[in-house]
Design an enzyme around this catalytic site. Structure first.
Site, PDB file in Angstrom:
ATOM      1  CG  ASP A   1      -1.960   1.085   1.200  1.00  0.00           C
ATOM      2  OD1 ASP A   1      -3.159   0.743   1.132  1.00  0.00           O
ATOM      3  OD2 ASP A   1      -1.601   2.276   1.245  1.00  0.00           O
ATOM      4  CG  MET A   2       1.468   3.169  -3.674  1.00  0.00           C
ATOM      5  SD  MET A   2       3.164   2.567  -3.760  1.00  0.00           S
ATOM      6  CE  MET A   2       4.041   4.128  -3.916  1.00  0.00           C
TER       7      MET A   2
ATOM      8  CG  ASP B   1      -2.874   3.434  -2.316  1.00  0.00           C
ATOM      9  OD1 ASP B   1      -3.886   2.730  -2.144  1.00  0.00           O
ATOM     10  OD2 ASP B   1      -2.242   3.959  -1.386  1.00  0.00           O
ATOM     11  CD  GLU B   2      -5.924  -1.410  -1.245  1.00  0.00           C
ATOM     12  OE1 GLU B   2      -5.603  -2.131  -0.281  1.00  0.00           O
ATOM     13  OE2 GLU B   2      -7.009  -0.829  -1.321  1.00  0.00           O
TER      14      GLU B   2
HETATM   15  N1  DCP Z   1      -8.614   8.246  -1.414  1.00  0.00           N
HETATM   16  C1  DCP Z   1      -9.709   9.081  -1.689  1.00  0.00           C
HETATM   17  N2  DCP Z   1     -10.726   9.178  -0.771  1.00  0.00           N
HETATM   18  C2  DCP Z   1     -10.683   8.470   0.388  1.00  0.00           C
HETATM   19  C3  DCP Z   1      -9.592   7.608   0.644  1.00  0.00           C
HETATM   20  C4  DCP Z   1      -8.572   7.532  -0.288  1.00  0.00           C
HETATM   21  O1  DCP Z   1      -9.733   9.732  -2.716  1.00  0.00           O
HETATM   22  N3  DCP Z   1     -11.682   8.584   1.265  1.00  0.00           N
HETATM   23  C5  DCP Z   1      -7.516   8.191  -2.393  1.00  0.00           C
HETATM   24  C6  DCP Z   1      -6.393   9.117  -1.982  1.00  0.00           C
HETATM   25  C7  DCP Z   1      -5.305   8.223  -1.503  1.00  0.00           C
HETATM   26  C8  DCP Z   1      -5.548   6.928  -2.242  1.00  0.00           C
HETATM   27  O2  DCP Z   1      -6.952   6.885  -2.480  1.00  0.00           O
HETATM   28  O3  DCP Z   1      -4.026   8.774  -1.730  1.00  0.00           O
HETATM   29  C9  DCP Z   1      -5.107   5.705  -1.474  1.00  0.00           C
HETATM   30  O4  DCP Z   1      -5.845   5.552  -0.296  1.00  0.00           O
HETATM   31  P1  DCP Z   1      -5.209   5.109   1.074  1.00  0.00           P
HETATM   32  O5  DCP Z   1      -6.318   4.788   1.986  1.00  0.00           O
HETATM   33  O6  DCP Z   1      -4.178   4.064   0.848  1.00  0.00           O
HETATM   34  O7  DCP Z   1      -4.517   6.434   1.641  1.00  0.00           O
HETATM   35  P2  DCP Z   1      -3.085   7.042   1.363  1.00  0.00           P
HETATM   36  O8  DCP Z   1      -2.306   6.216   0.428  1.00  0.00           O
HETATM   37  O9  DCP Z   1      -3.275   8.458   0.944  1.00  0.00           O
HETATM   38  O10 DCP Z   1      -2.417   7.074   2.773  1.00  0.00           O
HETATM   39  P3  DCP Z   1      -1.795   5.856   3.621  1.00  0.00           P
HETATM   40  O11 DCP Z   1      -0.348   6.178   3.774  1.00  0.00           O
HETATM   41  O12 DCP Z   1      -2.500   5.860   4.908  1.00  0.00           O
HETATM   42  O13 DCP Z   1      -2.040   4.602   2.835  1.00  0.00           O
HETATM   43 MG    MG Z   2      -2.091   4.164   0.689  1.00  0.00          MG
END
Ligand code: DCP
Ligand code: MG
Length: 396
Positions: free
Chosen positions: A13-14, A107-108
């Site tokens: 997961d990024m 991102d996963e």
């Molecule tokens: N995303 C979105 N709306 C949400 C959750 C996520 O648009 N309610 C998008 C933005 C994120 C991407 O999906 O960058 C990936 O979601 P993640 O839950 O993996 O969140 P992040 O990668 O941003 O952060 P983390 O480091 O916690 O994984």
């Molecule tokens: Mg992520």
């Protein structure tokens, strides 16, 4: 103890995906609290940088709350096509490590790494390999990795040490992990369900198992059964492998054999348009164009051309494919013609002299074409695929 027949599922997961891309693309955002989302009173936070998380900002939080928590946070408009492009690069690079990959979201991904030990070593070493592969493919992003014998625990594990984390739940530690794991971490157990569970005194996995299967099934249906299984460490889902797209192509078997290059080009144009639309839909660009020709006698030839900058505009794909066709000597009629675009990785680093000449001609032309494509794609979205055709396609 030997792990030779153990099952290892890896979840990748990024870290702060959209926000990290923006910080990478815009050096002025680095080290700063940035929020990806629209800065309107009704907007919500899509995601935010780790610097913004320090202020308590989270995904899906209303914008006005985020602003109250951190008034100096910088709002950045999401650029989905850029994020999808990086995502594609990442997933493709992972597909080089193992074909057993399931892309779960932008991102996963899940990877079945059982058996990769012989090539890359322990799960930890495989994770290291995955991290460096992703770092390179994404131009410098980090990810967090979880490893476990089953999918949902792998996903929970990847969240355990974010950012740039690694966490491995070994088979023999699974029960201990489940014992201390809050049930709210189980994917599918949302806030509402959690509230309900609290009311009946269920807080932990062991509380779930105190009640029989029949109770969970009757009272909560599918969600109840899922909880009952997960609480015991049961997750029978397989990795649903899909092939990661490495090229996009189109070909046509002609209804009668053709030797006239101009007529063949009308087919190439239709194919270029079809391929380009599909690439643009996923914000993918390629650096290589392939032309495929099968002659009447079933002999087949392919010709390729590659360039520094990736492209996906209809006219450019057509232009390259048709010049490849021009270079072919056609003394026998053709029964099949096709073209493809591949090499979706990064642009090659540009040499300065090249950049200058490019900026004056090819880059400007490409920009113009991209704008035309954008207009065409939008019209198609509005009026349907067949309503809008280009001049060239209308000619017989
Ligand atoms: N995303 C979105 N709306 C949400 C959750 C996520 O648009 N309610 C998008 C933005 C994120 C991407 O999906 O960058 C990936 O979601 P993640 O839950 O993996 O969140 P992040 O990668 O941003 O952060 P983390 O480091 O916690 O994984
Ligand atoms: Mg992520």
């Amino acid at each position: 103890m030997s792990h030779n027949c153990s099952r290892y599922i890896m979840h990748v997961d990024m870290d702060a995906f959209y926000a990290s891309i923006e910080q990478m693309d815009n050096p002025q955002f680095r080290g700063k609290p940035i929020i990806i989302g629209s800065d309107t009173s009704r907007g919500v936070v899509a995601t935010c940088s780790y610097e913004a998380r320090a202020f308590g900002i989270r995904s899906a939080m209303p914008t006005y709350i985020a602003k109250a928590k951190c008034p100096h946070a910088i709002f950045v408009c999401p650029k989905m096509s850029r994020y999808r492009q990086i995502s594609q690069q990442i997933m493709e690079s992972l597909a080089d490590i193992t074909p057993y990959i399931e892309v779960a979201s932008v991102d996963e991904a899940y990877l079945d790494i059982s058996g990769l030990e012989n090539i890359y070593g322990t799960p930890k070493e495989i994770a290291q390999k995955v991290k460096s592969t992703i770092f390179e493919a994404s131009e410098g992003l980090t990810c967090s990795i979880g490893v476990a014998p089953i999918k949902f625990l792998a996903k929970i594990a990847s969240d355990e040490n974010k950012p740039n984390g690694f966490y491995w739940i070994e088979e023999e530690n699974m029960q201990a992990f489940l014992l201390k794991m809050p049930i709210g971490k189980i994917p599918g157990v949302g806030k509402k369900f959690l509230e309900e569970l609290k009311k009946i005194g269920v807080y932990a996995c062991k509380d779930v198992l105190q009640l029989p299967y029949s109770f969970w099934e009757k009272k909560y249906g599918k969600g109840g059964v899922l909880l009952y299984e997960r609480a015991q460490g049961i997750d029978n889902r397989e990795i649903e492998t899909q092939t990661i797209r490495k090229s996009e192509s189109a070909e046509t078997t002609l209804s009668e054999n053709i030797i006239d290059k101009e007529i063949l080009k009308t087919y190439l144009y239709k194919q270029a348009d079809r391929v380009a639309i599909s690439l643009r839909k996923d914000a993918i660009k390629g650096r290589t164009i392939t032309l495929k020709v099968k002659y009447e006698n079933f002999k087949q030839v392919t010709r390729q051309v590659s360039f520094e900058t990736r492209i996906n505009s209809t006219d450019t794909i057509f232009q390259y494919a048709s010049s490849l066709l021009e270079e072919l000597t056609l003394d026998i009629p053709v029964r099949l013609i096709g073209l493809g675009v591949s090499n979706f990785e990064n642009d090659l680093p540009k040499q300065l002299s090249l950049l200058e000449t490019c900026q004056n001609s090819q880059v400007l032309l490409e920009e113009k074409r991209e704008n035309l494509d954008l207009v065409m794609d939008n019209l198609r979205k509005k009026y349907g695929t067949y309503a809008i055709s280009r001049g060239r396609l209308l000619k017989k």
